[in-house]
Scaffold this motif. Sequence first.
Motif, PDB file in Angstrom:
ATOM      1  N   LEU A   1     -42.030  39.416 -49.667  1.00 16.97           N
ATOM      2  CA  LEU A   1     -42.146  38.921 -51.040  1.00 16.97           C
ATOM      3  C   LEU A   1     -40.892  39.251 -51.848  1.00 16.97           C
ATOM      4  CD1 LEU A   1     -45.835  39.753 -52.002  1.00 16.97           C
ATOM      5  CD2 LEU A   1     -44.903  37.750 -50.841  1.00 16.97           C
ATOM      6  N   ASP A   2     -40.361  38.236 -52.501  1.00  9.99           N
ATOM      7  CA  ASP A   2     -39.232  38.380 -53.414  1.00  9.99           C
ATOM      8  C   ASP A   2     -39.781  38.142 -54.819  1.00  9.99           C
ATOM      9  OD1 ASP A   2     -36.747  38.448 -54.661  1.00  9.99           O
ATOM     10  OD2 ASP A   2     -36.309  36.351 -54.202  1.00  9.99           O
ATOM     11  N   VAL A   3     -40.219  39.232 -55.462  1.00 12.77           N
ATOM     12  CA  VAL A   3     -40.855  39.140 -56.781  1.00 12.77           C
ATOM     13  C   VAL A   3     -39.788  39.238 -57.859  1.00 12.77           C
ATOM     14  CG1 VAL A   3     -42.597  40.092 -58.323  1.00 12.77           C
ATOM     15  CG2 VAL A   3     -42.921  40.227 -55.842  1.00 12.77           C
ATOM     16  N   GLN A   4     -39.618  38.179 -58.619  1.00 14.55           N
ATOM     17  CA  GLN A   4     -38.601  38.170 -59.668  1.00 14.55           C
ATOM     18  C   GLN A   4     -39.228  38.562 -61.012  1.00 14.55           C
ATOM     19  OE1 GLN A   4     -36.399  34.458 -59.575  1.00 14.55           O
ATOM     20  NE2 GLN A   4     -35.406  35.041 -57.658  1.00 14.55           N
ATOM     21  N   PHE A   5     -38.545  39.462 -61.724  1.00 16.68           N
ATOM     22  CA  PHE A   5     -39.076  39.932 -63.012  1.00 16.68           C
ATOM     23  C   PHE A   5     -37.929  40.369 -63.902  1.00 16.68           C
ATOM     24  CE2 PHE A   5     -39.014  43.338 -59.929  1.00 16.68           C
ATOM     25  CZ  PHE A   5     -38.488  44.419 -60.611  1.00 16.68           C
ATOM     26  N   ARG A   6     -38.150  40.284 -65.201  1.00 21.13           N
ATOM     27  CA  ARG A   6     -37.121  40.613 -66.178  1.00 21.13           C
ATOM     28  C   ARG A   6     -37.154  42.105 -66.502  1.00 21.13           C
ATOM     29  NH1 ARG A   6     -38.034  37.013 -71.167  1.00 21.13           N
ATOM     30  NH2 ARG A   6     -36.064  37.987 -71.778  1.00 21.13           N
ATOM     31  N   PRO A   7     -36.082  42.651 -67.070  1.00 22.06           N
ATOM     32  CA  PRO A   7     -36.064  44.070 -67.452  1.00 22.06           C
ATOM     33  C   PRO A   7     -37.181  44.376 -68.450  1.00 22.06           C
ATOM     34  CG  PRO A   7     -33.869  43.121 -67.574  1.00 22.06           C
ATOM     35  CD  PRO A   7     -34.819  41.975 -67.388  1.00 22.06           C
ATOM     36  N   GLN A   8     -37.782  45.540 -68.301  1.00 18.42           N
ATOM     37  CA  GLN A   8     -38.868  45.939 -69.179  1.00 18.42           C
ATOM     38  C   GLN A   8     -38.321  46.786 -70.327  1.00 18.42           C
ATOM     39  OE1 GLN A   8     -42.071  44.672 -68.382  1.00 18.42           O
ATOM     40  NE2 GLN A   8     -40.764  43.587 -66.922  1.00 18.42           N
TER      41      GLN A   8
ATOM     42  N   LYS B   1     -34.560  48.238 -64.457  1.00 16.18           N
ATOM     43  CA  LYS B   1     -35.159  47.654 -63.259  1.00 16.18           C
ATOM     44  C   LYS B   1     -35.493  46.182 -63.481  1.00 16.18           C
ATOM     45  CE  LYS B   1     -38.640  48.705 -59.757  1.00 16.18           C
ATOM     46  NZ  LYS B   1     -39.746  49.627 -59.382  1.00 16.18           N
ATOM     47  N   SER B   2     -34.964  45.316 -62.623  1.00 19.73           N
ATOM     48  CA  SER B   2     -35.252  43.887 -62.706  1.00 19.73           C
ATOM     49  C   SER B   2     -34.882  43.247 -61.375  1.00 19.73           C
ATOM     50  CB  SER B   2     -34.457  43.230 -63.843  1.00 19.73           C
ATOM     51  OG  SER B   2     -33.056  43.309 -63.591  1.00 19.73           O
ATOM     52  N   ASN B   3     -35.335  42.029 -61.179  1.00 15.25           N
ATOM     53  CA  ASN B   3     -34.993  41.272 -59.962  1.00 15.25           C
ATOM     54  C   ASN B   3     -34.859  39.790 -60.323  1.00 15.25           C
ATOM     55  OD1 ASN B   3     -34.565  40.696 -57.189  1.00 15.25           O
ATOM     56  ND2 ASN B   3     -36.710  40.119 -56.972  1.00 15.25           N
ATOM     57  N   PRO B   4     -33.641  39.219 -60.149  1.00 21.34           N
ATOM     58  CA  PRO B   4     -32.425  39.877 -59.657  1.00 21.34           C
ATOM     59  C   PRO B   4     -31.860  40.855 -60.675  1.00 21.34           C
ATOM     60  CG  PRO B   4     -31.961  37.628 -60.315  1.00 21.34           C
ATOM     61  CD  PRO B   4     -33.446  37.776 -60.397  1.00 21.34           C
ATOM     62  N   GLN B   5     -30.897  41.666 -60.219  1.00 29.09           N
ATOM     63  CA  GLN B   5     -30.326  42.700 -61.070  1.00 29.09           C
ATOM     64  C   GLN B   5     -29.655  42.088 -62.295  1.00 29.09           C
ATOM     65  OE1 GLN B   5     -30.513  46.161 -60.291  1.00 29.09           O
ATOM     66  NE2 GLN B   5     -29.933  46.280 -62.434  1.00 29.09           N
ATOM     67  N   ALA B   6     -29.965  42.664 -63.483  1.00 32.80           N
ATOM     68  CA  ALA B   6     -29.399  42.165 -64.730  1.00 32.80           C
ATOM     69  C   ALA B   6     -28.003  42.748 -64.961  1.00 32.80           C
ATOM     70  CB  ALA B   6     -30.311  42.521 -65.901  1.00 32.80           C
TER      71      ALA B   6
ATOM     72  N   SER C   1     -29.999  50.592 -59.929  1.00 30.77           N
ATOM     73  CA  SER C   1     -30.996  49.518 -59.959  1.00 30.77           C
ATOM     74  C   SER C   1     -32.192  49.888 -60.833  1.00 30.77           C
ATOM     75  CB  SER C   1     -31.480  49.213 -58.536  1.00 30.77           C
ATOM     76  OG  SER C   1     -32.078  50.363 -57.963  1.00 30.77           O
ATOM     77  N   GLU C   2     -32.305  51.174 -61.187  1.00 32.12           N
ATOM     78  CA  GLU C   2     -33.462  51.633 -61.951  1.00 32.12           C
ATOM     79  C   GLU C   2     -33.142  51.971 -63.409  1.00 32.12           C
ATOM     80  OE1 GLU C   2     -36.623  52.043 -60.753  1.00 32.12           O
ATOM     81  OE2 GLU C   2     -36.113  51.277 -58.763  1.00 32.12           O
ATOM     82  N   VAL C   3     -31.914  52.413 -63.674  1.00 33.84           N
ATOM     83  CA  VAL C   3     -31.623  52.947 -65.004  1.00 33.84           C
ATOM     84  C   VAL C   3     -30.191  52.611 -65.418  1.00 33.84           C
ATOM     85  CG1 VAL C   3     -30.804  55.195 -64.169  1.00 33.84           C
ATOM     86  CG2 VAL C   3     -31.846  55.035 -66.432  1.00 33.84           C
ATOM     87  N   PHE C   4     -30.014  52.483 -66.744  1.00 32.60           N
ATOM     88  CA  PHE C   4     -28.693  52.225 -67.348  1.00 32.60           C
ATOM     89  C   PHE C   4     -28.517  53.255 -68.455  1.00 32.60           C
ATOM     90  CE2 PHE C   4     -26.022  49.270 -70.151  1.00 32.60           C
ATOM     91  CZ  PHE C   4     -24.853  49.571 -69.473  1.00 32.60           C
TER      92      PHE C   4
ATOM     93  N   SER D   1     -26.825  49.891 -78.704  1.00 30.66           N
ATOM     94  CA  SER D   1     -27.734  48.908 -78.103  1.00 30.66           C
ATOM     95  C   SER D   1     -27.462  48.764 -76.611  1.00 30.66           C
ATOM     96  CB  SER D   1     -27.586  47.536 -78.776  1.00 30.66           C
ATOM     97  OG  SER D   1     -27.831  47.628 -80.161  1.00 30.66           O
ATOM     98  N   CYS D   2     -28.530  48.887 -75.850  1.00 33.65           N
ATOM     99  CA  CYS D   2     -28.481  48.636 -74.414  1.00 33.65           C
ATOM    100  C   CYS D   2     -28.888  47.171 -74.226  1.00 33.65           C
ATOM    101  CB  CYS D   2     -29.462  49.579 -73.720  1.00 33.65           C
ATOM    102  SG  CYS D   2     -29.855  49.155 -72.030  1.00 33.65           S
ATOM    103  N   VAL D   3     -27.959  46.327 -73.787  1.00 36.79           N
ATOM    104  CA  VAL D   3     -28.202  44.886 -73.682  1.00 36.79           C
ATOM    105  C   VAL D   3     -28.139  44.467 -72.214  1.00 36.79           C
ATOM    106  CG1 VAL D   3     -27.421  42.581 -74.343  1.00 36.79           C
ATOM    107  CG2 VAL D   3     -27.269  44.478 -75.979  1.00 36.79           C
ATOM    108  N   LEU D   4     -29.207  43.823 -71.741  1.00 30.94           N
ATOM    109  CA  LEU D   4     -29.283  43.366 -70.357  1.00 30.94           C
ATOM    110  C   LEU D   4     -29.414  41.846 -70.323  1.00 30.94           C
ATOM    111  CD1 LEU D   4     -31.743  46.029 -68.878  1.00 30.94           C
ATOM    112  CD2 LEU D   4     -29.252  46.060 -68.862  1.00 30.94           C
ATOM    113  N   GLN D   5     -28.505  41.196 -69.598  1.00 32.80           N
ATOM    114  CA  GLN D   5     -28.520  39.745 -69.442  1.00 32.80           C
ATOM    115  C   GLN D   5     -29.074  39.399 -68.060  1.00 32.80           C
ATOM    116  OE1 GLN D   5     -27.779  37.370 -71.551  1.00 32.80           O
ATOM    117  NE2 GLN D   5     -26.716  38.416 -73.216  1.00 32.80           N
TER     118      GLN D   5
END
Length: 251
Positions: A110-117, A139-144, A168-171, A187-191
Motif C-alpha cells: 500500500l502506498d498511502v498518500q497523505f498531507r502533513p498534519q 510526516k507526509s507521503n510523498p515527502q513535502a 521524514s518525521e520532523v522539521f 513559520s514552518c511551511v510545507l509544500q
Amino acid sequence: MAQSSSLAVLAVGFLAHVATGLELSVNDQTADFSLTTSLDYSISLSCLVQNSSQDEELLWYRGDGQVNLTDENKVNISNVCISPVTVSDNGVTFTCRLARDESVQVSVTLDVQFRPQLSGEESLQVEEDKDVTLSCNAKSNPQAQATWYKNNTILTLEESRYEVYHTSEVFQLQITTAQKSDNGTYSCVLQSLWGEDRKDFHLTVEDKKSVFPTEAVIAAVVVVALTILFGIVARRDKICKCFKRSSETAL
C-alpha cells in the motif's frame, strides 16, 4: 527413505503446478504490485485461484502476521478489506498465499498518500543567550518541501546561529544563544501535492536573569538585620535591670 519420499511429494506437487499453470491473482494482478490510495478510503483486496482442478485453501498475511479469515472466505477466492485506510497502513504489504504451497503467492504494497498534519500556533519564551528549538511534524507521503520563515520572509540561516534538521518525521529549527533580535513569528511551511500547510511560532526572548538573585539577597540581609535588632532590644531590659541592681548595691 523418509527424506526421499518427501522430496518425491514436493517434486510431484511442483510438476503438477507447472503442468496446470496454477497461480494466484490479487485484483486481477498475477505479479506483486503497489496500490496507491489515500487516508480514510476503503480498499478491498480479492485473491483468486486460477487454473486449479481442485479446491484450494488461501491464506492472507499483513506483513508477517496472518489475517484471521472465516471458513467461507478461504476456499478458491478470498477477500480482505482495509477500512478506513490510516497512516499506519503506508508501506504495509498484504500477501495472499496458497495454503498447501506458500511459495505460490501474490503481494500488494500500500502506498498511502497523505498531507502533513500541521495545525494551530504556539507561543514560546526563551531567556536571552539560551537555545530554543521550534519543531514541526513533517510526516507526509510523498515527502513535502519544507521552508522556515520569519515574519513572513524566508529566514536567512546565519551560520552558527541557526541550524535546521529535516527528516521524514520532523522539521526543526534550532536558534543558538537567542538574542532580542530573534523576537518574532516563525513559520514552518510545507509544500506538498495538497498545497501549503504551516504552523506559526510566536517567539519572545526574555531578559537574561541575573546570576545572583539580588532581590533574595536583599531580603536575606533585611531579615538578618531585623533579627539582630530585635535581639538587642530584647537584651536591653536585662542590661538595664543589671545596671539598676549594681547601682542600688553601691548605695
